[in-house]
Motif scaffolding. Structure first.
Motif, PDB file in Angstrom:
ATOM      1  N   LEU A 131      17.202 -29.447 126.991  1.00  0.00           N
ATOM      2  CA  LEU A 131      16.857 -30.618 126.186  1.00  0.00           C
ATOM      3  C   LEU A 131      15.457 -30.463 125.591  1.00  0.00           C
ATOM      4  CD1 LEU A 131      17.584 -33.407 125.154  1.00  0.00           C
ATOM      5  CD2 LEU A 131      16.761 -34.379 127.316  1.00  0.00           C
ATOM      6  N   MET A 132      14.513 -29.888 126.353  1.00  0.00           N
ATOM      7  CA  MET A 132      13.177 -29.666 125.810  1.00  0.00           C
ATOM      8  C   MET A 132      13.234 -28.716 124.613  1.00  0.00           C
ATOM      9  SD  MET A 132       9.645 -28.110 127.486  1.00  0.00           S
ATOM     10  CE  MET A 132      10.297 -26.486 127.822  1.00  0.00           C
ATOM     11  N   ALA A 133      13.965 -27.613 124.753  1.00  0.00           N
ATOM     12  CA  ALA A 133      14.080 -26.659 123.654  1.00  0.00           C
ATOM     13  C   ALA A 133      14.721 -27.305 122.434  1.00  0.00           C
ATOM     14  CB  ALA A 133      14.883 -25.439 124.099  1.00  0.00           C
ATOM     15  N   ALA A 134      15.770 -28.115 122.671  1.00  0.00           N
ATOM     16  CA  ALA A 134      16.448 -28.773 121.551  1.00  0.00           C
ATOM     17  C   ALA A 134      15.530 -29.776 120.867  1.00  0.00           C
ATOM     18  CB  ALA A 134      17.714 -29.460 122.051  1.00  0.00           C
ATOM     19  N   ALA A 135      14.828 -30.581 121.663  1.00  0.00           N
ATOM     20  CA  ALA A 135      13.941 -31.598 121.084  1.00  0.00           C
ATOM     21  C   ALA A 135      12.821 -30.958 120.280  1.00  0.00           C
ATOM     22  CB  ALA A 135      13.357 -32.472 122.199  1.00  0.00           C
ATOM     23  N   ILE A 136      12.189 -29.924 120.839  1.00  0.00           N
ATOM     24  CA  ILE A 136      11.088 -29.255 120.140  1.00  0.00           C
ATOM     25  C   ILE A 136      11.601 -28.544 118.895  1.00  0.00           C
ATOM     26  CG2 ILE A 136       9.453 -27.337 120.322  1.00  0.00           C
ATOM     27  CD1 ILE A 136       9.085 -28.156 123.277  1.00  0.00           C
ATOM     28  N   GLY A 137      12.739 -27.859 119.023  1.00  0.00           N
ATOM     29  CA  GLY A 137      13.285 -27.144 117.878  1.00  0.00           C
ATOM     30  C   GLY A 137      13.639 -28.072 116.735  1.00  0.00           C
ATOM     31  N   VAL A 138      14.332 -29.156 117.027  1.00  0.00           N
ATOM     32  CA  VAL A 138      14.755 -30.091 115.979  1.00  0.00           C
ATOM     33  C   VAL A 138      13.545 -30.780 115.348  1.00  0.00           C
ATOM     34  CG1 VAL A 138      16.003 -32.245 115.548  1.00  0.00           C
ATOM     35  CG2 VAL A 138      17.051 -30.456 116.941  1.00  0.00           C
ATOM     36  N   GLU A 139      12.592 -31.223 116.191  1.00  0.00           N
ATOM     37  CA  GLU A 139      11.425 -31.934 115.645  1.00  0.00           C
ATOM     38  C   GLU A 139      10.588 -31.031 114.738  1.00  0.00           C
ATOM     39  OE1 GLU A 139       7.461 -33.399 115.178  1.00  0.00           O
ATOM     40  OE2 GLU A 139       7.926 -31.719 116.513  1.00  0.00           O
ATOM     41  N   ASN A 140      10.371 -29.796 115.156  1.00  0.00           N
ATOM     42  CA  ASN A 140       9.588 -28.880 114.330  1.00  0.00           C
ATOM     43  C   ASN A 140      10.352 -28.432 113.092  1.00  0.00           C
ATOM     44  OD1 ASN A 140       6.832 -27.898 115.647  1.00  0.00           O
ATOM     45  ND2 ASN A 140       8.260 -28.303 117.306  1.00  0.00           N
ATOM     46  N   LEU A 141      11.652 -28.278 113.206  1.00  0.00           N
ATOM     47  CA  LEU A 141      12.472 -27.935 112.042  1.00  0.00           C
ATOM     48  C   LEU A 141      12.388 -29.033 110.992  1.00  0.00           C
ATOM     49  CD1 LEU A 141      14.692 -25.971 110.845  1.00  0.00           C
ATOM     50  CD2 LEU A 141      16.349 -27.534 111.848  1.00  0.00           C
ATOM     51  N   CYS A 142      12.540 -30.276 111.418  1.00  0.00           N
ATOM     52  CA  CYS A 142      12.469 -31.401 110.481  1.00  0.00           C
ATOM     53  C   CYS A 142      11.055 -31.585 109.949  1.00  0.00           C
ATOM     54  CB  CYS A 142      12.950 -32.680 111.164  1.00  0.00           C
ATOM     55  SG  CYS A 142      14.704 -32.654 111.631  1.00  0.00           S
ATOM     56  N   GLY A 143      10.058 -31.316 110.799  1.00  0.00           N
ATOM     57  CA  GLY A 143       8.684 -31.380 110.327  1.00  0.00           C
ATOM     58  C   GLY A 143       8.404 -30.337 109.258  1.00  0.00           C
ATOM     59  N   GLY A 144       8.971 -29.133 109.407  1.00  0.00           N
ATOM     60  CA  GLY A 144       8.821 -28.103 108.386  1.00  0.00           C
ATOM     61  C   GLY A 144       9.493 -28.488 107.085  1.00  0.00           C
ATOM     62  N   LEU A 145      10.669 -29.105 107.172  1.00  0.00           N
ATOM     63  CA  LEU A 145      11.342 -29.600 105.967  1.00  0.00           C
ATOM     64  C   LEU A 145      10.463 -30.611 105.242  1.00  0.00           C
ATOM     65  CD1 LEU A 145      14.934 -30.187 107.437  1.00  0.00           C
ATOM     66  CD2 LEU A 145      14.334 -28.458 105.739  1.00  0.00           C
ATOM     67  N   GLY A 146       9.928 -31.559 106.010  1.00  0.00           N
ATOM     68  CA  GLY A 146       9.082 -32.587 105.410  1.00  0.00           C
ATOM     69  C   GLY A 146       7.808 -32.017 104.817  1.00  0.00           C
ATOM     70  N   THR A 147       7.244 -30.992 105.462  1.00  0.00           N
ATOM     71  CA  THR A 147       6.023 -30.379 104.942  1.00  0.00           C
ATOM     72  C   THR A 147       6.262 -29.729 103.591  1.00  0.00           C
ATOM     73  OG1 THR A 147       5.112 -30.008 107.158  1.00  0.00           O
ATOM     74  CG2 THR A 147       4.287 -28.604 105.381  1.00  0.00           C
ATOM     75  N   ALA A 148       7.386 -29.022 103.446  1.00  0.00           N
ATOM     76  CA  ALA A 148       7.702 -28.379 102.163  1.00  0.00           C
ATOM     77  C   ALA A 148       7.793 -29.414 101.048  1.00  0.00           C
ATOM     78  CB  ALA A 148       9.008 -27.596 102.276  1.00  0.00           C
TER      79      ALA A 148
END
Length: 540
Positions: free
Chosen positions: A438-455
């Motif tokens: 769950l930690m890996a999933a939460a961190i992966g999804v949050e950072n993935l979406c954060g990268g999308l938003g940054t672009a």
């Protein structure tokens, strides 16, 4: 489901250029002040409406390939790397060198102030617009100059021993930070001037990739090289050599279109700059001394933060008033131009609010994983830092690919919603039993979406700039975007102590909603961005 078309918009008729898409140019009526000119980037016109290319899915992927294979995007990778390389040389790498040499912790702590030029780079950014050498073309001459000076400064720093020449090391570290911050200003302006609507997302994504790779090289990579092979002086020489190679690559980077220059007196510019700095420094010093005489023993952290904020705002207002009274043309003209547009204040508010929820969630992530859930430092370092970095890069690249064929408003809204929803992963970590998956999933999804938003967000900032003042405007807009990240830290700590971790992460989702609602309210303004590039000259 009726709200979906309202939030994400509908497709408009496809617009294409006739003839060679790289060479075609057209005239458009400028949409700003009278007598201003506008140009259409030869790559961007095909995506003004954001509709997919004819040919369905094949055309969709062909557009991605054309954008990411562009020489302009390759330049973003190299210049993003150049932008990120000096950062650790005045932060983590320098701290490690001083520690190894036995410098006191108190002295090392003061070296954190070396990074102040990154915070205040917007102050001298207007001068980089006004006094611009043209021997390599617009923007490139400044970039090349700062890269060469950074290399020379690294070579000079390698000649000194911190144990006997700490003052020289400190002065050179400040010089690296100043030159690096100045390079960032011009690179941001170059990227905003060069890239068209189709390319902004990809350019933002590839810039992030280059920046992060460079931080790995000058950060962790420098520590390993210094420890295992070269030692710190030769490591700094190696970094200086890399900067020279990057300077050579700048010579072959694409030229940007010319733009109208602000014609003002050099004396008025330097006088205005000096008076603005002097007045701001005097007001800040006076107010800081005054506060020391106030009885603040019982004032809460929020109260102290409010006082510090009031000092900063008063200082800024006094400096701006002084600049307007004495005359500082290159500082005032960019903001006069920006505020001539419709809903200027609301657009500035959107810049502050758009990634506020993301900033709240990220402000205490490491503390939450260590203390709130109970993971070890090794586990947090491997997953939060390692997986998080990879997910951020993938998200940024995916966001850039999406933006190459989709309207900016659609991307901002979709990625903004994903940023907010991704914070629920940390809420699940807070309420469910400890779980590595769950930690890996939460961190992966949050950072993935954060990268999308940054672009999307960087593409939005680029779209807001006027080519005549892109260095000053982008520096100021990006400084404004950092306001939220600076002030969420103290508020986050108080919220966690008051409500606990689960409620805190629920509130981070709620914090993202005002930005999304404001984005929806300004949808017409955001959709209009990118139709023309303000301030450019026009080719027939």
């Amino acid at each position: 489901m009726a709200i979906v078309p309202v939030l994400f918009g509908v497709r408009l008729p496809y617009v294409s250029m006739l003839g060679n898409p790289r060479g075609a140019r057209c005239k458009l009526r400028a949409m700003t002040a009278p007598n201003s000119a506008a140009s259409v980037n030869p790559v961007s016109v095909t995506a003004v409406t954001g509709a997919p290319a004819a040919g369905g899915r094949a055309g969709f992927w062909r557009t991605y390939g054309q954008v990411f294979a562009s020489g302009r995007i390759a330049a973003m990778l190299l210049l993003g790397f150049s932008s990120g390389l000096p950062l650790a040389l005045t932060a983590g790498a320098l701290q490690a060198w001083l520690t190894v040499e036995g410098i006191s912790i108190k002295t090392i702590g003061y070296f954190a102030l070396v990074g102040l030029p990154y915070t205040f780079k917007f102050v001298w950014a207007p001068l980089l617009d006004r006094f611009e050498p043209r021997w390599l073309g617009r923007r490139r001459a400044w970039i090349f100059t700062f890269q060469v000076l950074l290399a020379i400064t690294c070579f000079l720093m390698a000649r000194f021993d911190p144990t006997s020449s700490i003052d020289a090391i400190a002065a050179l570290a400040v010089a690296i930070a100043f030159l690096s911050a100045s390079q960032d200003v011009v690179f941001d302006a170059y990227r905003a001037d060069l890239l068209g609507t189709e390319e902004r997302g990809a350019g933002a994504a590839v810039s992030v990739l280059g920046y992060r790779l460079a931080m790995l090289v000058s950060g962790g990579g420098a520590l390993i090289i210094a420890d295992q092979w070269l030692g710190w002086p030769d490591t700094y020489r190696l970094m200086g050599g890399l900067m020279l190679l990057l300077a050579a690559s700048t010579l072959v980077c694409p030229r940007v279109p010319d733009a109208k220059r602000l014609l003002s007196s050099a004396r008025a510019e330097w006088l205005g700059f000096g008076v603005m700095i002097a007045v701001g420094a005097a007001v800040w010093f006076g107010l800081s001394q005054l506060v020391q005489w106030l009885p603040l023993d019982g004032v809460s952290r929020f109260g102290r933060l409010a006082i510090e904020t009031a000092i900063m705002v008063t200082t800024g207002v006094a400096a701006i008033v002084a600049a307007r009274r004495i005359g500082f043309p290159s500082f005032l003209a960019p903001w006069d131009a920006f505020f001539s547009r419709r809903h200027a204040l609301l657009l500035l508010l959107l810049i502050v609010l758009y990634k506020l929820g993301d900033a709240f969630a990220g402000s205490l992530t490491t503390s939450f994983l260590l203390r709130g859930v109970g993971f070890t430092q090794t586990e947090v370092g491997a997953i939060n830092k390692g997986l998080g970095l990879v997910a951020t890069i993938i998200g940024a690249l995916a966001g850039g690919a999406w933006l190459s064929n989709r309207p900016l408003y659609n991307a901002l809204m979709l990625f903004g919603i994903l940023q907010a929803v991704s914070n629920f992963g940390y809420w699940l970590l807070a309420v469910l039993p400890k779980s590595y998956a769950l930690m890996a999933a939460a961190i992966g999804v949050e950072n993935l979406c954060g990268g999308l938003g940054t672009a999307a967000f960087v593409a939005f900032l680029m779209a807001l700039t006027d080519m005549r003042y892109s260095a000053a405007q982008y520096a100021l807009l990006s400084a404004l975007a950092a306001v939220g990240r600076v002030y969420v830290g103290p508020a986050s700590g108080v919220m966690v102590e008051s409500f606990g971790w689960p409620s805190f992460f629920m509130l981070t989702v709620v914090t993202a909603l005002p930005g999304l609602l404001l984005l929806w309210w300004l949808r017409a303004d955001v959709r209009a961005l990118g139709a023309v590039k303000l301030g450019a000259t026009v080719d027939d």
